[in-house]
Design an enzyme around this catalytic site. Structure first.
Site, short mmCIF file in Angstrom:
data_model
loop_
_atom_site.label_atom_id
_atom_site.label_comp_id
_atom_site.label_asym_id
_atom_site.label_seq_id
_atom_site.Cartn_x
_atom_site.Cartn_y
_atom_site.Cartn_z
N PHE A 57 45.75 -17.55 5.23
CA PHE A 57 45.31 -18.92 5.53
C PHE A 57 46.46 -19.84 5.97
O PHE A 57 46.24 -21.01 6.26
CB PHE A 57 44.61 -19.54 4.32
CG PHE A 57 45.42 -19.49 3.04
CD1 PHE A 57 46.38 -20.45 2.76
CD2 PHE A 57 45.22 -18.46 2.12
CE1 PHE A 57 47.13 -20.39 1.60
CE2 PHE A 57 45.97 -18.40 0.94
CZ PHE A 57 46.93 -19.37 0.69
N ARG A 103 40.74 -32.84 -7.63
CA ARG A 103 40.00 -31.83 -6.86
C ARG A 103 38.61 -31.59 -7.46
O ARG A 103 37.63 -31.41 -6.73
CB ARG A 103 40.79 -30.52 -6.82
CG ARG A 103 42.02 -30.60 -5.90
CD ARG A 103 42.94 -29.42 -6.15
NE ARG A 103 44.04 -29.34 -5.18
CZ ARG A 103 45.10 -28.55 -5.34
NH1 ARG A 103 45.20 -27.78 -6.42
NH2 ARG A 103 46.06 -28.52 -4.44
N HIS A 116 48.19 -31.97 -2.39
CA HIS A 116 49.27 -31.09 -2.83
C HIS A 116 50.04 -31.76 -3.97
O HIS A 116 50.23 -32.97 -3.94
CB HIS A 116 50.24 -30.83 -1.67
CG HIS A 116 51.52 -30.20 -2.10
ND1 HIS A 116 51.67 -28.83 -2.22
CD2 HIS A 116 52.70 -30.75 -2.51
CE1 HIS A 116 52.89 -28.57 -2.66
NE2 HIS A 116 53.53 -29.72 -2.86
P1 DAT Z 1 48.17 -25.42 -4.77
O1 DAT Z 1 47.92 -26.42 -3.66
O2 DAT Z 1 47.20 -25.57 -5.90
O3 DAT Z 1 49.60 -25.41 -5.22
P2 DAT Z 1 48.81 -23.03 -3.25
O4 DAT Z 1 50.20 -23.56 -3.22
O5 DAT Z 1 48.60 -21.64 -3.70
O6 DAT Z 1 47.87 -23.97 -4.17
O7 DAT Z 1 48.16 -23.19 -1.82
C1 DAT Z 1 48.48 -24.28 -1.01
C2 DAT Z 1 47.28 -24.71 -0.25
O8 DAT Z 1 46.82 -23.64 0.58
C3 DAT Z 1 46.08 -25.04 -1.14
O9 DAT Z 1 46.17 -26.33 -1.67
C4 DAT Z 1 44.95 -24.87 -0.17
C5 DAT Z 1 45.40 -23.68 0.67
N1 DAT Z 1 44.86 -22.44 0.12
C6 DAT Z 1 45.26 -21.80 -1.00
N2 DAT Z 1 44.54 -20.69 -1.21
C7 DAT Z 1 43.65 -20.63 -0.19
C8 DAT Z 1 42.63 -19.74 0.19
N3 DAT Z 1 42.35 -18.64 -0.54
N4 DAT Z 1 41.91 -20.01 1.30
C9 DAT Z 1 42.18 -21.09 2.05
N5 DAT Z 1 43.14 -21.98 1.77
C10 DAT Z 1 43.87 -21.75 0.66
MG MG Z 2 51.29 -25.02 -4.13
#
Ligand code: DAT
Ligand code: MG
Length: 150
Positions: A57, A103, A116
């Site tokens: 993604f 969220r 974020h």
């Molecule tokens: P967070 O924002 O909770 O720290 P992350 O750093 O793992 O989560 O991911 C950053 C962003 O990426 C998240 O806010 C939304 C997007 N994202 C994460 N997992 C995803 C997924 N499985 N499909 C689509 N977008 C995703």
């Molecule tokens: Mg993150």
């Protein structure tokens, strides 16, 4: 003190929730050190999400936050603000987020989870340095910090 700073970024102004998001952190007693809106460049977005560059993604995420709707970059300061900020924001997938979290209250889809927040001290340090210059990050004291117990 054990005060620390976190980088928090509502990912778009289109939902018109900036005030409510700011209010959550303010009401908890955290201090707003810096805030600005901008459309991030490709380079900034890629660097910000660098840890996710191998994920399927990643390209869509970078495209989304650089698409033209401004994001709001904020630095919040206070005791345990990194961990507490993650709790205020809620789980990554809004379908798992506590309903009392940002969220959990305002989002339903992981790809549009609104906001974020730094997930560690190292991430916060990197992100604050990426989005803000030193002169945009003043040190100042709130009246409540002068009078409250730590
Ligand atoms: P967070 O924002 O909770 O720290 P992350 O750093 O793992 O989560 O991911 C950053 C962003 O990426 C998240 O806010 C939304 C997007 N994202 C994460 N997992 C995803 C997924 N499985 N499909 C689509 N977008 C995703
Ligand atoms: Mg993150």
């Amino acid at each position: 003190t054990d005060s620390e700073r976190s980088f928090v970024m509502p990912d778009g102004m289109s939902r018109q929730l900036v005030g409510k998001i700011v209010q959550r952190f303010e009401e908890r007693g955290f201090k707003l050190v810096a805030i600005k809106s901008l459309v991030p460049s490709q380079d900034l977005a890629k660097e910000h999400y660098e840890d996710l560059s191998a994920r399927p993604f990643y390209a869509g995420l970078v495209k989304y936050i650089t698409s033209g709707t401004p994001v709001v970059a904020m630095v919040w300061e206070g005791k345990d603000v990194i961990r507490q900020g993650r709790r205020i924001v809620g789980a990554t997938n809004p379908q798992e987020s506590d309903p009392g979290s940002i969220r959990g209250q305002y989002a339903v889809s992981v790809g549009r989870n609104l906001i974020h927040a730094s997930d560690s001290f190292d991430a916060a340090t990197k992100e604050i340095g990426l989005w803000f210059t030193e002169s945009e990050l003043p040190e100042y004291t709130l009246n409540l910090e002068r009078t409250n117990a730590t």
